[in-house]
Design a protein around this motif. Sequence first.
Motif, PDB file in Angstrom:
ATOM      1  N   THR A 209     -23.318  31.471  -2.523  1.00 44.20           N
ATOM      2  CA  THR A 209     -23.001  30.289  -2.165  1.00 44.20           C
ATOM      3  C   THR A 209     -21.736  29.859  -1.215  1.00 44.20           C
ATOM      4  O   THR A 209     -21.855  28.828  -0.600  1.00 44.20           O
ATOM      5  CB  THR A 209     -22.936  29.089  -3.449  1.00 44.20           C
ATOM      6  OG1 THR A 209     -21.539  29.479  -4.101  1.00 44.20           O
ATOM      7  CG2 THR A 209     -23.954  29.108  -4.291  1.00 44.20           C
ATOM      8  N   ASN A 210     -20.999  30.990  -1.277  1.00 46.28           N
ATOM      9  CA  ASN A 210     -19.837  30.914  -0.192  1.00 46.28           C
ATOM     10  C   ASN A 210     -20.335  31.403   1.149  1.00 46.28           C
ATOM     11  O   ASN A 210     -20.698  32.549   1.186  1.00 46.28           O
ATOM     12  CB  ASN A 210     -18.812  31.857  -0.966  1.00 46.28           C
ATOM     13  CG  ASN A 210     -17.589  31.725  -0.098  1.00 46.28           C
ATOM     14  OD1 ASN A 210     -17.382  31.145   1.054  1.00 46.28           O
ATOM     15  ND2 ASN A 210     -16.592  32.696  -0.808  1.00 46.28           N
ATOM     16  N   LYS A 211     -20.133  30.419   1.927  1.00 45.39           N
ATOM     17  CA  LYS A 211     -20.657  30.661   3.492  1.00 45.39           C
ATOM     18  C   LYS A 211     -19.700  31.832   4.041  1.00 45.39           C
ATOM     19  O   LYS A 211     -20.333  32.465   4.675  1.00 45.39           O
ATOM     20  CB  LYS A 211     -20.344  29.564   4.234  1.00 45.39           C
ATOM     21  CG  LYS A 211     -21.398  28.279   4.082  1.00 45.39           C
ATOM     22  CD  LYS A 211     -21.371  27.232   5.104  1.00 45.39           C
ATOM     23  CE  LYS A 211     -20.080  26.275   4.723  1.00 45.39           C
ATOM     24  NZ  LYS A 211     -20.254  25.186   5.612  1.00 45.39           N
ATOM     25  N   ASN A 212     -18.346  31.983   3.814  1.00 50.45           N
ATOM     26  CA  ASN A 212     -17.607  32.917   4.149  1.00 50.45           C
ATOM     27  C   ASN A 212     -17.966  34.377   3.729  1.00 50.45           C
ATOM     28  O   ASN A 212     -17.734  35.207   4.267  1.00 50.45           O
ATOM     29  CB  ASN A 212     -16.212  32.646   3.778  1.00 50.45           C
ATOM     30  CG  ASN A 212     -15.434  31.355   4.332  1.00 50.45           C
ATOM     31  OD1 ASN A 212     -16.268  30.519   4.666  1.00 50.45           O
ATOM     32  ND2 ASN A 212     -14.249  31.386   4.491  1.00 50.45           N
ATOM     33  N   ALA A 213     -18.546  34.465   2.418  1.00 47.01           N
ATOM     34  CA  ALA A 213     -18.870  35.712   1.950  1.00 47.01           C
ATOM     35  C   ALA A 213     -20.043  36.270   2.877  1.00 47.01           C
ATOM     36  O   ALA A 213     -20.360  37.290   3.340  1.00 47.01           O
ATOM     37  CB  ALA A 213     -19.431  35.268   0.513  1.00 47.01           C
ATOM     38  N   ILE A 214     -21.139  35.334   3.062  1.00 46.35           N
ATOM     39  CA  ILE A 214     -22.220  35.645   3.957  1.00 46.35           C
ATOM     40  C   ILE A 214     -21.928  36.141   5.240  1.00 46.35           C
ATOM     41  O   ILE A 214     -22.193  37.131   6.019  1.00 46.35           O
ATOM     42  CB  ILE A 214     -23.251  34.476   4.050  1.00 46.35           C
ATOM     43  CG1 ILE A 214     -23.746  34.060   2.607  1.00 46.35           C
ATOM     44  CG2 ILE A 214     -24.114  34.998   5.046  1.00 46.35           C
ATOM     45  CD1 ILE A 214     -24.449  35.248   1.897  1.00 46.35           C
ATOM     46  N   ILE A 215     -20.764  35.358   5.970  1.00 47.06           N
ATOM     47  CA  ILE A 215     -20.351  35.597   7.173  1.00 47.06           C
ATOM     48  C   ILE A 215     -19.632  37.035   7.282  1.00 47.06           C
ATOM     49  O   ILE A 215     -19.768  38.085   8.009  1.00 47.06           O
ATOM     50  CB  ILE A 215     -19.356  34.428   7.647  1.00 47.06           C
ATOM     51  CG1 ILE A 215     -19.855  33.304   8.022  1.00 47.06           C
ATOM     52  CG2 ILE A 215     -18.364  34.989   8.936  1.00 47.06           C
ATOM     53  CD1 ILE A 215     -18.979  32.034   8.221  1.00 47.06           C
ATOM     54  N   GLY A 216     -18.830  37.400   6.090  1.00 46.16           N
ATOM     55  CA  GLY A 216     -18.042  38.426   6.158  1.00 46.16           C
ATOM     56  C   GLY A 216     -18.926  39.666   6.000  1.00 46.16           C
ATOM     57  O   GLY A 216     -18.821  40.910   6.414  1.00 46.16           O
ATOM     58  N   VAL A 217     -20.003  39.607   4.934  1.00 46.90           N
ATOM     59  CA  VAL A 217     -20.852  40.768   4.481  1.00 46.90           C
ATOM     60  C   VAL A 217     -21.639  40.896   6.072  1.00 46.90           C
ATOM     61  O   VAL A 217     -21.909  42.018   6.306  1.00 46.90           O
ATOM     62  CB  VAL A 217     -21.815  40.441   3.392  1.00 46.90           C
ATOM     63  CG1 VAL A 217     -22.779  41.736   3.137  1.00 46.90           C
ATOM     64  CG2 VAL A 217     -21.078  40.311   2.238  1.00 46.90           C
ATOM     65  N   SER A 218     -22.075  39.990   6.601  1.00 46.43           N
ATOM     66  CA  SER A 218     -22.822  40.100   7.948  1.00 46.43           C
ATOM     67  C   SER A 218     -22.057  40.939   8.864  1.00 46.43           C
ATOM     68  O   SER A 218     -22.420  42.071   9.446  1.00 46.43           O
ATOM     69  CB  SER A 218     -23.080  38.813   8.638  1.00 46.43           C
ATOM     70  OG  SER A 218     -23.823  38.861   9.696  1.00 46.43           O
TER      71      SER A 218
END
Length: 361
Positions: A209-218
């Motif tokens: 649910t954390n957008k920053n997590a998705i950006i970071g793992v990307s």
Amino acid sequence: MKKDLQAIQPDRPNIITTEIEAISFYRKMDTKATVAEMIAGKYVLVEEFYSNGLQVLAELKRNLLLKHKDKSFQGQRDYRAAFREASHRLLLKVKDNKLIVKKSPDTGWLELLYPDVSEFYVSFPEVQGMNSSWQWYEKGIEVKTLNLTLHPYYGTYFPTRFDHLKLFDKWLKKYEGSKENAIEIGVGSGVLSFQLIQNGFKNIFATDTNKNAIIGVSEENKRLGFEDKITLNHGDLFENCDVKADVIVFNPPWLPAKHQLEEGIDKAMYYEDELFPRFFEQAKEHLAPNGKIVLIFSNLAKVVDEENTHPIIEELRNNNRFRKELHLKRDVRASSRRTKRRDSRDTEKVELWVLAPKEKK
């Protein structure tokens, strides 16, 4: 999916872009009087030197500790809430992505997170958080179970202790089932998904649910060459997921929430009452016939308050969906060798639970 990822904008600290009424604080001013104004609801603007802000926060801490003498877990939570509320009225000015006070840290997040704003005010604690996060991002954090150095993105949970990762690694090395598809709920900094890949899993659907997590793992996927193995999704639990998984991995928050949760790290640390029931109900629909659910948890909630229930035990006791296949425990070491615990957390243990669907009769 790549198009969707590119459209995601990071969550970033709140800023003030309009002129405000604030008390300017210089080095030789009365710190106690300034803190009293902050507690009363006034903004204070740090002038001259960055260290002036540290001076104000030190006095604020002394002031609030005199009022919050309860050393229990709840008492310390109340103190932190009071400190957070008052300290966020201490402001710094940013111009052209730089802090204008002298001898301030050079925090790259100011440029990366605010490319569209040339001048604004931001709270001193938020700057401290960005500065700490930037150092981790630049330096990286070594994860020995992966033999990799990760670079956690701002506002993303990342491990500082690794006992739970060692438990998961131990289980993965003994796992003999299908490794075609896995789902990770709450990908965070990507550690568990990367462990799955290193242990032979071919396709991983990872969500947060954390957008920053998705950006970071990307970003990490590109750097590590994992783009073809991990499909990232910004959503709640199994939202947008049509995968039937051989393994569903979930490292949920370890403490029940007793406050209104904010997006980001807050939701990585605390869980609302309905999180686990919703997870188990949805997991049942996304598990392959011989699939396993692997939950990485802790007894921390029971350690801090014996009245707290254990959500995994509650699921097994009250519902007829899953059976326990394995339950491993491991003592938790301090995050630093220099750390000497002075509370009941020395009885904390991390846990790994493996659940399988109950056979239909």
